[in-house]
Motif scaffolding. Structure first.
Motif, PDB file in Angstrom:
ATOM      1  N   GLN A  16      31.484 -29.962  21.200  1.00 16.56           N
ATOM      2  CA  GLN A  16      31.986 -30.008  22.583  1.00 16.56           C
ATOM      3  C   GLN A  16      31.389 -31.185  23.348  1.00 16.56           C
ATOM      4  OE1 GLN A  16      34.389 -28.707  24.100  1.00 16.56           O
ATOM      5  NE2 GLN A  16      34.978 -27.058  22.722  1.00 16.56           N
TER       6      GLN A  16
ATOM      7  N   TYR B 145      42.127 -27.452  25.519  1.00 19.09           N
ATOM      8  CA  TYR B 145      42.515 -28.683  26.222  1.00 19.09           C
ATOM      9  C   TYR B 145      44.030 -28.806  26.391  1.00 19.09           C
ATOM     10  CZ  TYR B 145      37.684 -30.223  25.652  1.00 19.09           C
ATOM     11  OH  TYR B 145      36.325 -30.311  25.707  1.00 19.09           O
TER      12      TYR B 145
ATOM     13  N   GLU C 234      38.062 -24.988  18.642  1.00 20.27           N
ATOM     14  CA  GLU C 234      37.198 -25.552  19.686  1.00 20.27           C
ATOM     15  C   GLU C 234      37.998 -26.413  20.675  1.00 20.27           C
ATOM     16  OE1 GLU C 234      33.730 -25.668  20.145  1.00 20.27           O
ATOM     17  OE2 GLU C 234      33.114 -24.441  18.439  1.00 20.27           O
ATOM     18  N   LEU C 235      39.146 -26.940  20.224  1.00 22.88           N
ATOM     19  CA  LEU C 235      39.893 -27.908  21.034  1.00 22.88           C
ATOM     20  C   LEU C 235      41.153 -27.341  21.669  1.00 22.88           C
ATOM     21  CD1 LEU C 235      39.637 -31.004  18.628  1.00 22.88           C
ATOM     22  CD2 LEU C 235      38.083 -30.329  20.456  1.00 22.88           C
TER      23      LEU C 235
ATOM     24  N   SER D 288      34.278 -33.522  24.540  1.00 25.33           N
ATOM     25  CA  SER D 288      34.738 -33.124  25.879  1.00 25.33           C
ATOM     26  C   SER D 288      35.110 -34.321  26.757  1.00 25.33           C
ATOM     27  CB  SER D 288      33.673 -32.274  26.587  1.00 25.33           C
ATOM     28  OG  SER D 288      32.471 -33.011  26.722  1.00 25.33           O
TER      29      SER D 288
END
Length: 431
Positions: free
Chosen positions: A349, A385, A381-382, A353
């Motif tokens: 992250q 977005y 994790e993405l 990020s």
């Protein structure tokens, strides 16, 4: 051994882990006749910018007519990149010959009850033997991890120690504060010597200053007060700066990104110190030409047009911040497809990020490494977005997918893991 056997032997030592300390390398080099004592060494530590800074210095010394050994890590495509003389990778047969010599001494070590050297220690010993046998004029030695207990720190009296930007990385080995990490990096500073440092953040700078003072080593902090960047594009940058009283006008470099101008100023400071305090003859012409000719693969490197295809080795927070700045300044108005892969022990992250919001599409894949993060886990994790995302099991598939989903007028960017960009580079350059 032949080349393939040598590579398998070197990589086979990966299982001995990563151990910081100088006892093993000292014993091995003693058995090898201490080749490091024959070398004039410029020693480079830091979290980011080590390779680029080393490469700039290498370019200048080479252009000055010197025979220069360069030892760096990790490699992008093949192991031989790690040991170069005047920009030429070690010959594969030569690597096999030197590895055979080193292996024999390691077997002697083991018969005497000593621990097996780590992969990095083996590589360092091979490089030092090679450079000594080739009688290089100067050796630029890049630290693997940290500095104080890194195998390269077996060097007792370098011409110069250099510390590039310090940031959080390898915290399980180097400590959880900038001060602790800086203490490890500053471990390359030697008694009554010279050290050049990037102007670190306050916590790190205080430590570097303190260690230099304790070692009675003269510290030169790179000064950017006079720096003027005249032109910054993906193909070329031009700037002027005054370094230790010497004015450099309209310096041209082909390494992209504003951070490379700063790395170049660190290299220029090192060159001025080498000229003034080590009496190394380097002409202005060699400096300008050497810097302009410097190439460093895997750092905002262009590998294709239509779409513009770039690989970058950003894999930690500071590297990602530099890459973000480069995307904002050099690729303004372009839609960017990011091909990303990460190792599981990195700050995912933290690294991504700042980058992901700038991207149009994301292609997620997995590097070929035992510490790799699975593509599905990285995608989770993405997902927050809200970007168009594609998951590819292999890097080859990821290269293909990125070209399918990106317009010819836009950009494909590969980043997040050196292991991934290495394989991607091989695929892209073979096309």
């Amino acid at each position: 051994m032949n080349y393939q056997e040598a590579i398998e032997y070197i990589h086979g030592t990966y299982k001995f882990g990563s151990k910081l300390g100088l006892e093993n390398i000292k014993y091995l080099l003693d058995l090898l006749g201490n080749p490091q004592k024959e070398l004039k060494v410029i020693h480079v530590a830091g979290t980011n910018g080590k390779g680029s800074t080393s490469s700039f210095i290498n370019g200048v010394l080479k252009t000055s007519g010197y025979k220069v050994g360069l030892y760096t890590s990790p490699y992008i495509e093949e192991f031989t990149e790690r040991m170069q003389i005047n920009g030429e990778k070690i010959d594969k047969q030569r690597l096999a010959e030197v590895t055979t010599i080193v292996k024999a001494k390691i077997e002697q070590m083991l018969s005497e009850g000593k621990n097996h050297p780590t992969e990095f220690e083996v590589g360092t010993a091979i490089a030092l033997v090679y450079f000594a046998e080739e009688k290089v004029d100067y050796t630029i030695l890049e630290v693997g991890m940290g500095g104080r207990l890194d195998a390269t720190n077996i060097i007792e009296n370098p011409l110069l120690s250099i510390i590039t930007p310090i940031d959080y990385d390898h915290m399980e080995h180097l400590g959880d504060t900038l001060g602790k990490i800086a203490f490890e990096k500053a471990g390359i500073i030697k008694e009554n010597n010279f050290v050049v440092s990037y102007p670190q953040r306050e916590e790190a700078m205080e430590v570097v200053k303190q260690v230099a003072k304790e070692k009675n080593s003269q510290l030169f902090v790179v000064n950017y007060d006079t720096l003027k960047i005249h032109h910054s594009a993906i193909e070329e940058q031009q700037f002027s700066v005054e370094i230790l009283g010497k004015k450099y006008e309209d310096v041209v470099i082909t390494l992209a990104g504003p951070h490379q101008v700063y790395n170049c100023c660190t290299a220029l400071t090192a060159i001025e110190v080498l000229k003034a305090h080590r009496n190394i003859e380097i002409s202005d012409e060699a400096i300008y030409q050497g810097l302009k000719n410097t190439k460093w693969i895997g750092r905002l490197e262009i590998l294709g047009k239509n779409p513009l295809t770039i690989i970058d080795g950003a894999h930690n927070l500071q590297g990602a911040t530099a890459l973000k700045h480069s995307v904002e300044t050099l690729l303004e108005g372009k839609k960017v497809t990011l091909v990303v892969a990460m190792l599981g022990d990195k700050d995912v992250q933290g690294v991504l990020s700042s980058l992901i919001p700038l991207m149009d599409k994301i292609v997620v894949t997995k590097p070929n490494n035992p510490r790799a993060m699975a593509a599905d886990d990285l995608a989770k994790e993405l997902v927050s977005y809200g970007k168009d995302m594609y998951i590819c099991k292999t890097i080859k598939e990821a290269v293909k997918k990125a070209h399918e989903v990106t317009e010819a007028s836009d950009v494909i960017l590969f980043a997040g893991s050196l292991y991934m960009i290495g394989e991607a580079r091989t695929i892209l350059t073979s096309k």
